[in-house]
Enzyme design. Structure first.
Site, PDB file in Angstrom:
ATOM      1  NE  ARG A 265       4.350   1.808  -1.591  1.00  0.00           N
ATOM      2  CZ  ARG A 265       5.249   1.189  -1.273  1.00  0.00           C
ATOM      3  NH1 ARG A 265       6.377   1.295  -2.194  1.00  0.00           N
ATOM      4  NH2 ARG A 265       5.264  -0.108  -0.267  1.00  0.00           N
TER       5      ARG A 265
ATOM      6  CD1 TRP B  87      -1.780  -5.602  -3.382  1.00  0.00           C
ATOM      7  CD2 TRP B  87      -2.482  -4.381  -4.872  1.00  0.00           C
ATOM      8  NE1 TRP B  87      -1.701  -6.255  -4.385  1.00  0.00           N
ATOM      9  CE2 TRP B  87      -2.181  -5.549  -5.594  1.00  0.00           C
ATOM     10  CE3 TRP B  87      -3.023  -3.431  -5.916  1.00  0.00           C
ATOM     11  CZ2 TRP B  87      -2.411  -5.939  -6.907  1.00  0.00           C
ATOM     12  CZ3 TRP B  87      -3.134  -3.579  -7.303  1.00  0.00           C
ATOM     13  CH2 TRP B  87      -2.977  -5.025  -7.754  1.00  0.00           C
TER      14      TRP B  87
ATOM     15  CG  HIS C  67      15.421 -36.236 -29.250  1.00  0.00           C
ATOM     16  ND1 HIS C  67      15.502 -37.636 -29.777  1.00  0.00           N
ATOM     17  CD2 HIS C  67      15.755 -36.323 -28.010  1.00  0.00           C
ATOM     18  CE1 HIS C  67      16.098 -38.405 -28.692  1.00  0.00           C
ATOM     19  NE2 HIS C  67      15.969 -37.559 -27.740  1.00  0.00           N
TER      20      HIS C  67
ATOM     21  CB  CYS D 156      -1.010   0.132   1.177  1.00  0.00           C
ATOM     22  SG  CYS D 156      -1.899  -1.292   1.453  1.00  0.00           S
TER      23      CYS D 156
ATOM     24  CE  LYS E  41       1.352  -6.856 -15.135  1.00  0.00           C
ATOM     25  NZ  LYS E  41       2.777  -7.808 -15.357  1.00  0.00           N
TER      26      LYS E  41
ATOM     27  CE  LYS F 202       8.915 -11.734 -17.754  1.00  0.00           C
ATOM     28  NZ  LYS F 202       8.078 -12.681 -17.694  1.00  0.00           N
TER      29      LYS F 202
ATOM     30  CD  GLU G 242       7.007 -10.769 -21.643  1.00  0.00           C
ATOM     31  OE1 GLU G 242       5.873 -10.410 -22.086  1.00  0.00           O
ATOM     32  OE2 GLU G 242       7.166 -11.389 -20.428  1.00  0.00           O
TER      33      GLU G 242
ATOM     34  CG  ASN H 205       2.777  -0.655   2.738  1.00  0.00           C
ATOM     35  OD1 ASN H 205       2.315  -1.646   2.286  1.00  0.00           O
ATOM     36  ND2 ASN H 205       4.333  -0.306   2.367  1.00  0.00           N
ATOM     37  N   GLY H 206       1.544  -2.989   4.954  1.00  0.00           N
ATOM     38  CA  GLY H 206       2.283  -4.426   5.462  1.00  0.00           C
ATOM     39  C   GLY H 206       1.102  -5.392   5.985  1.00  0.00           C
TER      40      GLY H 206
ATOM     41  CD  GLU I 226       8.832 -16.094 -16.582  1.00  0.00           C
ATOM     42  OE1 GLU I 226       7.740 -16.829 -17.308  1.00  0.00           O
ATOM     43  OE2 GLU I 226       8.740 -14.882 -16.344  1.00  0.00           O
TER      44      GLU I 226
HETATM   45  C1  AGP Z   1       4.562 -12.343 -18.751  1.00  0.00           C
HETATM   46  O1  AGP Z   1       5.514 -11.425 -18.752  1.00  0.00           O
HETATM   47  C2  AGP Z   1       3.592 -12.067 -19.532  1.00  0.00           C
HETATM   48  N1  AGP Z   1       3.155 -10.363 -19.205  1.00  0.00           N
HETATM   49  C3  AGP Z   1       2.425 -12.669 -19.763  1.00  0.00           C
HETATM   50  O2  AGP Z   1       2.524 -13.944 -20.379  1.00  0.00           O
HETATM   51  C4  AGP Z   1       1.471 -12.928 -18.839  1.00  0.00           C
HETATM   52  O3  AGP Z   1       2.113 -13.704 -17.539  1.00  0.00           O
HETATM   53  C5  AGP Z   1       0.195 -13.912 -18.766  1.00  0.00           C
HETATM   54  O4  AGP Z   1      -0.699 -13.144 -19.705  1.00  0.00           O
HETATM   55  C6  AGP Z   1      -0.641 -14.160 -17.760  1.00  0.00           C
HETATM   56  O5  AGP Z   1      -1.128 -13.066 -17.212  1.00  0.00           O
HETATM   57  P1  AGP Z   1      -1.859 -13.491 -15.791  1.00  0.00           P
HETATM   58  O6  AGP Z   1      -0.785 -13.906 -14.648  1.00  0.00           O
HETATM   59  O7  AGP Z   1      -2.581 -12.001 -15.313  1.00  0.00           O
HETATM   60  O8  AGP Z   1      -3.058 -14.106 -15.663  1.00  0.00           O
END
Ligand code: AGP
Length: 610
Positions: A27, A74, A506, A2, A605, A487, A490, A100-101, A483
């Site tokens: 935040r 939050w 393979h 928060c 996002k 990263k 993207e 906050n916490g 992962e």
């Molecule tokens: C990850 O860096 C991306 N922004 C994307 O793959 C994200 O993880 C995916 O859209 C899932 O989002 P969510 O965790 O909000 O469901």
């Protein structure tokens, strides 16, 4: 996570509080509230939703007060609502608190207060604080807050006002950030610098266990025990843009560096002091259900699905329950076999991802119960699930998910341990070993971020010039490789792929030629030799190999061009640390290529369309 802000001086407090909260909305923005002492009365106004809702509610009653505190929330305990918004007050309304916490022992404290007749209005952990101050107040606010602070366990940055002592604000810091701003005839407090930078560049960053008493002409710094301290005053030279990102160039870098705190916050109240038990009371999943579970289905998208991939390994290993893992957009089209003995686990940072929501609804239609692991209280996935385990990462602004991923790893680890303890398949010695290592993770994560950032930046400059990069690993290392590749591609737009190290021969090995970068994760002792033989396969084709290994491993470095060593932790927790260099590699490769790191092309996002 928060945002809190406070002011005491000679100007109207309200506009300063509102302006500070606007800088802190990143935040948390589930709700907002302010308290101002005016004409001997503590006036409180708070509202669910964005700050604009609050601005529409505050009126002339607040216009003259020159001392006040404000909060943007939050949610962690208690859904977003007017009642659960801060500031919180005691029974008399004399004491107002913002926090906050997470107060780890609030349930016990609340029970005792209620037994003594205190009436609570909210479901928050925070509300115990003003009632405690009321209980211990004997005419000296500083003494009362000092006494209460020693009763609290968990993480807190507090600001407390009393309408009978309108000449001071008392602030306390423990495991949540809190800064004091020094002005001329006025003083400020906030969760971080952006909220007060317009008014002062002279700042004191409180340290653990410190208390500050702010008057308009002085700031007195002590320990919570009352031992006087000499403040270290910092002169801040950030520009406004930097200030909003806490001094970082991008929100992604800021959120990478927030991970130690996010890991720590996500663990608070969930592991016993003696490291023997995982405690998940807020989840609500009955122990009997855990004992009779025959299958789990972990379903998610993107980064969340990669955290789920780690979760599958951990749950099968620690709880002995079969786990299916699916990409959400594929799940419901394979006519999944689901029944009432299946626990469907939906992982989602936003809690709004359409594919994950649709998969979850399909599983419910087929009779499964649903556990959501999400970062947003009150999100669609949280609301529609039967049970919820929250990550406490705080708002994640950058499109590329970082702190949500590591807190999802923490949460699936807690779930695996809890299930294993409920069904008896996890030996007490194993549980204690893993939980003890869990407790050290946040300091180890801080160590990795501090010591690896510069060398990773150098390697990233080379990666930035490449068009294809491969990530390889086995078992948990393969899960982290998934992962790492996401990263990198993207945000830098470099083509990247993750491969199970044993699978290269393979087919994909055909793509490995001179200078092709291969990021080789090798953190799992029992697979180290096999992974090294896969590294040798790519080295034989003149690949440029960057190894991620664990301190004490004297073999991997002989087969790599570069190697980064992680601190020793339990091998099942290695993904939490192994991902950190990969996040930084992606970030610095992207910045080296001039990419828009926080808002990469074509992406959003939260993907709320299928
Ligand atoms: C990850 O860096 C991306 N922004 C994307 O793959 C994200 O993880 C995916 O859209 C899932 O989002 P969510 O965790 O909000 O469901």
């Amino acid at each position: 996570m928060c945002g809190i802000v406070g002011y005491i001086g000679h100007k109207p407090a309200l506009p300063i509080l509102i302006e500070g909260l606007k800088k802190l909305e990143y935040r948390g923005y589930d709700s907002a509230g302010v308290a101002v002492i005016q004409s001997g009365t503590a006036r409180v106004e708070k509202s669910q939703g964005r700050l604009a809702n609050l601005e529409g509610k505050v009126n002339g009653d607040f216009s003259d007060g020159v001392i006040g505190i404000g909060h943007t929330r939050w949610a962690t305990h208690g859904r977003p609502s007017d009642t659960n918004s801060h500031p919180h007050s005691d029974c008399t309304g004399k004491f107002v608190v913002i926090h906050n916490g997470i107060i780890e022992n609030y349930v016990q404290l609340k029970e005792v207060l209620q037994q003594h007749g205190h009436v609570f209005k909210s479901q928050t952990d925070t509300e115990v604080i003003p009632h405690l101050v009321e209980s211990y107040y004997k005419g000296d606010l500083v003494d009362a807050v000092r006494h209460v602070a020693k009763m609290l366990r968990g993480a807190y940055a507090l600001a407390v006002m009393c309408q009978d002592e309108p000449d001071k604000i008392v602030a306390v810091k423990e495991a949540s950030p809190l800064v004091i701003g020094l002005g001329e005839g006025e003083n400020f407090l906030a969760s971080d610098i952006p909220a007060i930078l317009k008014h002062t560049r002279r700042v004191i960053a409180l340290e653990e266990g410190q208390m500050a008493v702010l008057t308009r002409d002085s700031v007195t710094l002590t320990t919570v025990d009352g031992e006087p301290l000499t403040p270290k005053i910092i002169d801040v030279n950030w520009d406004p843009g930097q200030a909003e990102r806490g001094g970082y160039a991008h929100f992604m870098l800021k959120e990478i560096h927030e991970q130690p705190q996010a890991i720590r916050d996500t663990l608070i109240g969930r592991i016993s002091d003696d490291n023997t038990q995982v405690i998940l009371p807020e989840m609500g999943l009955p122990a009997e259900k855990a004992r009779t579970l025959r299958k789990l289905a972990i379903v998610a998208c993107g980064t969340a699905s990669h955290a789920g991939f780690v979760g599958r390994y951990l749950i099968e290993k620690l709880a002995g329950i079969p786990v299916e893992w699916d990409i959400a957009s594929e799940y419901r089209y394979r006519d999944p076999m689901v029944d009432s003995d299946t626990l469907f686990v939906a992982i989602s940072q936003s809690g709004e991802t359409a594919d994950t929501l649709a998969a979850m609804r399909e599983a419910k239609r087929k009779g499964a119960k649903v556990l959501a692991i999400t970062n947003v209280v009150g999100s669609s996935i949280a609301r529609e699930a039967d049970w919820v385990l929250y990550t406490w990462a705080g708002p994640e602004i950058a499109v590329a998910s970082t702190k949500a991923y590591t807190t999802q790893l923490i949460t699936v680890t807690l779930l695996a341990l809890w299930l294993g303890q409920q069904n008896g398949r996890l030996a007490a010695t194993d549980a204690k070993e893993i939980i003890t290592s869990l407790r050290d993770l946040y300091t180890q994560a801080a160590y990795v971020l501090e010591h690896m950032e510069e060398p990773i930046k150098e390697v990233a400059a080379q990666i930035a010039r490449k068009e294809d990069v491969f990530f390889i690993g086995r078992n948990l290392d393969y899960a982290v490789a998934l992962e790492g590749q996401l990263k990198l591609k993207e945000i830098s737009y470099i083509h990247a792929e993750a491969y199970a190290a044993g699978e290269l021969k393979h087919g994909t090995l055909a793509l490995i030629t001179r200078g092709v970068p291969v990021i080789a994760l090798n953190t799992q002792p029992e697979l180290a030799e096999k992974t090294i033989s896969n590294i040798q396969e790519v080295r034989a084709r003149d690949a440029y190999v960057i190894g991620i290994a664990v301190e004490g491993d004297d073999h991997t470095k002989h087969h790599c061009d570069e190697v980064f060593y992680l601190p020793r932790c339990h091998k099942l927790l290695a993904p939490v640390l192994a991902v950190l260099p990969l996040q930084m590699l992606a970030y610095y490769a992207a910045t080296a290529r001039g990419a828009d790191v926080d808002k990469p092309r074509n992406l959003a996002k939260s993907v709320t369309v299928e």
